[in-house]
Each structure stands twice: as C-alpha cells, then as structure tokens.
Motif scaffolding. Structure first.
Motif, short mmCIF file in Angstrom:
data_model
loop_
_atom_site.label_atom_id
_atom_site.label_comp_id
_atom_site.label_asym_id
_atom_site.label_seq_id
_atom_site.Cartn_x
_atom_site.Cartn_y
_atom_site.Cartn_z
N PRO A 1 0.81 -1.23 0.00
CA PRO A 1 0.00 0.00 0.00
C PRO A 1 0.84 1.27 0.00
CG PRO A 1 -0.92 -1.60 1.52
CD PRO A 1 0.40 -2.15 1.09
N ASP A 2 2.04 1.21 0.61
CA ASP A 2 2.87 2.43 0.67
C ASP A 2 3.68 2.66 -0.60
OD1 ASP A 2 4.66 0.35 0.89
OD2 ASP A 2 5.67 1.13 2.67
N SER A 3 3.50 1.78 -1.63
CA SER A 3 4.28 1.92 -2.86
C SER A 3 3.54 2.67 -3.95
CB SER A 3 4.68 0.53 -3.39
OG SER A 3 3.54 -0.18 -3.87
N LEU A 4 2.29 3.08 -3.69
CA LEU A 4 1.53 3.75 -4.74
C LEU A 4 0.47 4.65 -4.16
CD1 LEU A 4 -1.09 1.33 -6.35
CD2 LEU A 4 -0.02 0.91 -4.14
N THR A 5 0.06 5.64 -4.96
CA THR A 5 -1.08 6.49 -4.61
C THR A 5 -2.26 6.24 -5.54
OG1 THR A 5 -0.29 8.26 -6.04
CG2 THR A 5 0.46 8.29 -3.75
N GLY A 6 -2.00 5.48 -6.60
CA GLY A 6 -3.00 5.15 -7.61
C GLY A 6 -2.28 4.42 -8.73
N ALA A 7 -2.95 4.23 -9.86
CA ALA A 7 -2.32 3.48 -10.96
C ALA A 7 -3.04 3.76 -12.26
CB ALA A 7 -2.31 1.99 -10.66
N ILE A 8 -2.35 3.46 -13.35
CA ILE A 8 -2.94 3.50 -14.70
C ILE A 8 -2.79 2.11 -15.30
CG2 ILE A 8 -2.83 4.50 -17.01
CD1 ILE A 8 -1.58 6.98 -15.78
N ARG A 9 -3.87 1.60 -15.85
CA ARG A 9 -3.80 0.33 -16.57
C ARG A 9 -3.68 0.62 -18.07
NH1 ARG A 9 -9.09 -2.79 -17.65
NH2 ARG A 9 -8.97 -1.29 -19.36
N PHE A 10 -2.72 -0.02 -18.70
CA PHE A 10 -2.59 0.07 -20.15
C PHE A 10 -2.30 -1.33 -20.69
CE2 PHE A 10 1.74 0.30 -18.66
CZ PHE A 10 2.51 -0.34 -19.62
N TYR A 11 -2.32 -1.47 -22.00
CA TYR A 11 -2.14 -2.78 -22.63
C TYR A 11 -0.92 -2.82 -23.54
CZ TYR A 11 -6.50 -5.04 -21.21
OH TYR A 11 -7.51 -5.65 -20.49
N ASP A 12 -0.23 -3.95 -23.53
CA ASP A 12 0.74 -4.33 -24.54
C ASP A 12 0.43 -5.78 -24.91
OD1 ASP A 12 2.59 -2.58 -25.80
OD2 ASP A 12 3.45 -2.12 -23.84
N ALA A 13 1.43 -6.56 -25.25
CA ALA A 13 1.17 -7.95 -25.63
C ALA A 13 2.37 -8.80 -25.25
CB ALA A 13 0.90 -8.06 -27.13
N ARG A 14 2.14 -10.10 -25.10
CA ARG A 14 3.20 -11.03 -24.75
C ARG A 14 3.28 -12.12 -25.81
NH1 ARG A 14 -0.55 -13.94 -20.26
NH2 ARG A 14 -0.71 -15.96 -21.30
N VAL A 15 4.45 -12.76 -25.89
CA VAL A 15 4.66 -13.79 -26.91
C VAL A 15 5.69 -14.79 -26.41
CG1 VAL A 15 6.49 -12.47 -28.07
CG2 VAL A 15 5.20 -14.18 -29.36
N ASP A 16 5.54 -16.05 -26.79
CA ASP A 16 6.60 -17.03 -26.60
C ASP A 16 7.60 -16.79 -27.73
OD1 ASP A 16 8.26 -19.33 -26.80
OD2 ASP A 16 6.77 -20.54 -25.75
N ASP A 17 8.72 -16.16 -27.40
CA ASP A 17 9.65 -15.69 -28.44
C ASP A 17 10.19 -16.83 -29.30
OD1 ASP A 17 11.13 -16.69 -26.29
OD2 ASP A 17 12.20 -14.82 -25.91
N SER A 18 10.57 -17.96 -28.69
CA SER A 18 11.09 -19.07 -29.47
C SER A 18 10.05 -19.62 -30.44
CB SER A 18 11.56 -20.21 -28.56
OG SER A 18 12.85 -19.97 -28.08
N PHE B 1 -3.01 -21.69 -27.97
CA PHE B 1 -2.11 -20.55 -27.98
C PHE B 1 -0.65 -20.95 -28.09
CE2 PHE B 1 -5.96 -18.52 -26.38
CZ PHE B 1 -5.98 -17.38 -27.16
N ARG B 2 -0.41 -22.19 -28.45
CA ARG B 2 0.93 -22.64 -28.82
C ARG B 2 0.97 -23.10 -30.28
NH1 ARG B 2 4.75 -24.37 -25.45
NH2 ARG B 2 4.96 -26.40 -26.45
N TYR B 3 -0.12 -23.72 -30.72
CA TYR B 3 -0.13 -24.34 -32.05
C TYR B 3 -1.17 -23.73 -33.00
CZ TYR B 3 2.54 -27.73 -29.43
OH TYR B 3 3.49 -28.32 -28.64
#
Length: 581
Positions: A162-179, A449-451
């Motif tokens: 709780p002491d690490s933030l006063t609020g937050a913003i949610r945004f989006y990116d994407a993830r991938v299995d690089d190999s 989501f693999r094949y």
C-alpha cells in the motif's frame, strides 16, 4: 500449410542449397531477424536459404522479456516514429500474423505521487493509445488506458504494498513465446519454399574476382561435412555475433555491436496475486512483472557483457537486483526460494555510425536498426527489437535487392504464420473440441495458444497413436504429442532443443526439467533413430548443462558465472568464434 521442419528435411535443404543452381539469398542467423528475413525474401519469389549455427532462436530471440510492445518508455524520449512503428507491428501480430502466439496483456503502472505523475503519465499513455489506434487500421485489439485510485489498484493487484503507490494507470501491450514465434517464422518460410538448416555454421564467405561476396562455406555441425553455397546476396543477421560474421568478408567496414545482458526470473503463478502485469520504472530502465498461464516472469537487468557470447548466464547479483526492485512494490516479499526459473540473454546494442573508413556501398538507418552493405553481395543488419522484426526484414531484403526492390515489394504485412489462418474459427469451436477429448479449458487454451490451427495435426497424431494423448510424465501440463511434434514438425534435433525452445520446461521448473528427460527421450528416440547409447548421451549432456546453469546462479560476477556454466561441454560443438575463444 506444409511447413514441416525435421531431420530429413534439414538434410534435403542442405543438399538443395549447395547444388549447382545456388540461391538468390543466403541468410545467416536463425533468430527473429534472420527468420523474418527468410520469410520476406522467399515470399518475394527469391530462392532463399537460411542457416543457424545452433538451434533456431538459441541466442537473444529465446531469452527476451517475451513482450510485443511499442516501447512506452521511448515516448519520454519523444521518439514518436519508433513507437508508432512498433505499435503498428504489434497490431499486425495480434490480428493477422500470429494471433495464436501473441496475446494482449494488461499492465498496471503504479503511481507514487497523486497529481503531477498521474498527469504526465496519463498524457504519455494517452499518446501510446492514440498511436496504437492509428496503427491498427480499425482492428484495435486492446482497450484504452484506465485510471485507478489507490483502493481500486489494490483490488486489481492485492499483493502490492500500500505504501508503494497512490494510484495506478492500466494500459495494454502484448506477450509472446519468443522461441515459438521464431520457429513459426522459419516454418512459414519453409512452407513458401525457403531452405532451412539449423546446426549449420558459416565458416567463410566466398569472393569473386572483384572482392564481391558470392556465397559461403558451411559446416554441418551434426555430421562435420562442409558444403559451399553460391548466393547472389548474403545477409548477415547474427545479432551479437554481427562483427564476427563481418570479419569473414575481410572488410574493415560494417556495423559495431556491443552486448548487454538482460536477466529474468520465474516464480509460480500462485506466489503473486494480481489480475494484471506490472510496469515498474527503475533507475536504469523498467522492470516488468508479467503473468503467464502457470507462472510470472520478472525482469530485466541491463549490464555490459564482455565475455563469450554463446552461453550468457545470470549471476547472484542479477537475481538480487530483480528481487530488490520487485520487492519495492510486492508484499509479502519474494525470496530466492520462490524462484523456479532463471535465464539471461544478450541484447545487440548497435553503436552509432559505421566501422572502418565508412566507405560502404549503401547504408540505411531506420530508428533503432541499421542496414549496410560493406562490400557488394553482403548486407548486414543489426539493432532493432523483436516487435519490429518484420520491418527490419523488409529493409534488409530491400537493400539486398537494390533497384529491383520496387518491382518485388514485401508482402509479409498481412501474411499469417503457420497456425494462424482460421484461428478465430478454432476459438469458436474450442469448447466442443475440448469436450470431445475430455480436456479441460486450460488444456485446450494451452494447445490453441501454442499451435493455433495446427492443433488439428496434434489430434491426428493422437488418433494414430493414442499414447501421444497422454500427459508427459513428470510434466503433466504438456501432452506427449507435443514432444513428438517438436521433432516431426518443429525441427528439434536434440533433447536440449525440446526443453529450451519447444516444450520450454527448462525455465518453468526449479529442477530445469532433469526428471522429465528420460520420458522425452523415449518419445523422440524412434523418431530420430537413437539407440540406447545415444539416449544416454543426450540425457547426460542436458543434465550436465542444467546443473552448470544452476551452479552459475550462485556466482557473484560474470566471470565466475561463465566459468561455472562452461564446465558443461556442448553436445554439438560450435567452431571457435572470435568472441568465444
């Protein structure tokens, strides 16, 4: 789409690329850049070959943060064109090129001050969203930013302090299995006619009477045989090995690339409670906390690397750095006992300008990457990042083609990879397929989501051999069919290839998959023609490597860690490189 990679096709590809006809383009390097170049070149109608001295994606492209992102931090450097390009490519990957491999991922950006930081961060994320919308061509796949109070942010991510933030913003990116992305690119290139051979090292470049590059001498590291390939264009896409490959041309000109090490840790999914990832700014760069199906990835570091480039490893200091920064916002704090996986990779940091006297045939600088032609017949590309691999590939092939490029334009912007065509329809019938097989929703999603649509090939193999439908002993999240598919379709030649880059057990388990090796070996032995002696040799080599990497994690310095890692000998030895002794 037929894009099989296996030992037989590898041998046939080596025969074909070294025949009297030669090839139009020879790509050196089987990471994401080289794989993207191979696909771009072959789909323009060029006879294309691609070789990699290790397994596909063995270098940087299997050791990234596994993100497809625009680079939010680049907005604070006012590099809008770079961010716009990356977000445009992110959209293509999410919607057309690889929707089965690339998934939208929400991140929470904790704010430490209530007004000023929220204001400038909102502007930055707002610009990020706007650039993403402009680049998506009406196919936006991720929501816009959303603001949270401190209370709302803690509901979304209860494990933040709780002491690490006063609020937050949610945004989006994407993830991938690089190999898996790299292997998908190679397989799609093969489906379109490219010739591909892993464990194949370029030992020299051949030259014509005027000093132009005319091809290369290849060493088949599996057999020791040497072959010569005639090529109208050779493209060097070897990342942190760029300069070593350049020296084969005997030219002083080219690109200079330094290596920077980035380390990551993996912790179990149940160790952190949160519905999003975290985006944390540090004194050096950023730290991501990224949720995956069964675990969290946390990283990365950014430190100079001057040792050998084949086997970078994380040190105790790297691990401490990641834990310390993650624990600034997490409670209860993570400890070393929570870590189930560790890896380190090398980023190729492109240096400004051109080496030598600067007299190159041509040069193209495109934001983060540069393409040069130091001597006729040789194109060199370096820099960039995973997200923009396709743009890099276009630039490299354009330069190799020269004046012919306009009449042979790239077509990869809307070209699906193997497994992508018809993916939306597969998702619609996923529940029915799972019910027919008696699978859970989690099992079906894991496979989809693999094949992608190549799930149908797995089902055919299971119908032919029902034992392949059984879970893999000691690693029941995977089916035995996935191990067989790694050999029959994805080009795996060794146990290490499977656990590192296909069924990626090595980064998901504290024991690095050692107990699973016998079961994997029994599945692949008949497919690769292994006898008992070969099985034992493969298991021993993979075990020795895993133990060496675990030992390296307790070393304090890069030199000590590298010494511990090199105690394990490579099963298939690379010819000596300038940076690796």
């Amino acid at each position: 789409m037929d894009g099989q990679l296996n030992a037989e096709r590898r041998g046939a590809a080596l025969d074909a690329m070294s025949d009297h006809e030669g090839v139009d383009v020879l790509v050196i390097g089987g990471g994401v850049t080289g794989a993207g170049i191979a696909l771009d070149a072959t789909t323009r109608g060029l006879r294309t070959a691609v070789v990699e001295m290790q397994d596909w994606s063995s270098g940087t492209s299997s050791r990234s943060s596994k993100l497809v992102h625009g680079g939010l931090r680049y907005l604070y450097q006012l590099d809008f064109p770079l961010v716009a390009e990356a977000l445009r490519e992110r959209s293509r990957l999410l919607t057309t090129i690889a929707p089965h491999l690339v998934r939208a991922q929400p991140f929470l950006w904790p704010l430490r001050t209530p007004v000023i930081e929220r204001a400038y961060s909102a502007v930055g994320v707002g610009m990020y969203d706007l650039l993403a919308r402009l680049g998506s061509r009406g196919r936006r796949k991720v929501p816009m930013q959303k603001h949270y109070s401190k209370k709302g942010a803690l509901r979304l991510f209860p494990q933040m302090r709780p002491d690490s933030l006063t609020g937050a913003i949610r945004f989006y990116d994407a993830r991938v299995d690089d190999s898996r992305l790299v292997i998908g690119l190679i397989r799609t290139a093969v489906a379109h006619g490219a010739l591909a051979a892993s464990r194949t090292q370029v030992t020299s470049l051949t030259k014509g009477p005027a000093g132009e590059i005319t091809g290369a001498v290849l060493a088949d590291l599996e057999t020791g045989e040497e072959r010569t390939v005639r090529a109208r264009h050779v493209i060097n896409a070897t990342g942190v090995w760029t300069e070593e490959t350049e020296t084969l041309s005997d030219s002083a000109a080219g690109l200079e690339v330094l290596a920077s090490k980035g380390a990551h840790i993996v912790v179990p999914k149940d160790r952190i409670r949160g519905e999003t990832g975290l985006f944390l700014r540090t004194e050096k760069s950023v730290l991501f906390v990224i949720p995956w199906d069964r675990y969290w990835i946390i990283g990365t570091t950014d430190t100079p690397w001057t040792s050998g480039r084949l086997h970078p490893v994380a040190t105790a200091e790297d691990i401490d750095y990641i834990l310390d920064h993650a624990n600034e916002v997490l409670t209860p704090a993570l400890t070393r006992d929570d870590i189930i996986g560790v890896w380190a990779g090398l980023r190729p940091l492109l240096q400004p300008g051109v080496k030598g006297d600067g007299e190159v045939a041509s040069t193209k600088v495109s934001r983060e990457h540069t393409v040069v032609q130091p001597v006729p017949g040789l194109t060199v590309i370096a820099g960039g990042k995973l997200t923009t691999y396709r743009e890099m590939a276009v630039d490299a092939v354009d330069m190799a083609l020269g004046s012919r490029a306009k009449s042979m334009p790239s077509i990869t912007a809307d070209l699906p990879l193997v497994g992508a065509e018809g993916f939306t329809a597969l998702q619609a019938r996923a529940s029915r397929l799972a019910a027919e097989r008696g699978w859970t929703r989690e099992r079906m999603e894991h496979l989809m989501f693999r094949y992608g649509t190549e799930v149908s090939l797995l089902l055919e193999s299971i119908d032919a051999d029902p034992s392949l439908g059984e879970p893999l002993p000691e690693a029941e999240d995977y089916l035995q069919a996935e191990v067989a598919f790694a050999v029959t379709h994805e080009g795996a030649l060794h146990l290490q290839d499977i656990i590192d880059h296909r069924v990626r057990i090595v980064t998901e388990r504290r024991d690095r998959g050692i107990p699973v090796l016998p079961a994997i070996a029994e599945i692949v032995a008949p497919l690769l023609g292994w006898d008992r002696e070969r099985i034992d040799k493969e298991i021993a080599a993979a075990t020795e490597r895993a133990e060496a990497e675990m030992s390296a994690e307790s070393a304090r310095s890069d030199a000590e860690a590298e010494k511990a890692r090199l105690a394990a000998k490579d099963l298939i030895a690379i010819r000596p490189l300038a940076s690796d002794g």
